[in-house]
Design a protein around this motif. Sequence first.
Motif: not given
Length: 123
Positions: A18-19, A42-52, A108-110, A58-61
Amino acid sequence: MNQAVTARLTGAIPTLASLSFEETTQFYQRLGFEVLHSDISFLLLHRDGVRVSFWLTGNRRVPQATSCWLEVTGIAALYEHFNALNIVHRKGHLEAKPWGTREFSITDCHGNLIRFAEQLQEH
């Protein structure tokens, strides 16, 4: 006793670049994800029991060279929803694959490529 016989994998959590955690959070919330944890590294997201999870770079590539697959059910409805958000990858429209799934992909956005796959019935 052979440990390989009793041990078993039970899941996986993709870790993407993530940038900006704020931008990542806003993007994935549009897809129905919620924040489980967020701090400066660190960022931890979830939906329907699935985590990402996400790590900050800082490197866009880096995110532009990263991808993962998420297994789903009801892929046609999910595709329609994401297509309406105009985030389906230009080469990632919904189609059956020779390895036994129906898939589509978004960017995604990045720049991370996220592939959504549903097993076909005959496989």
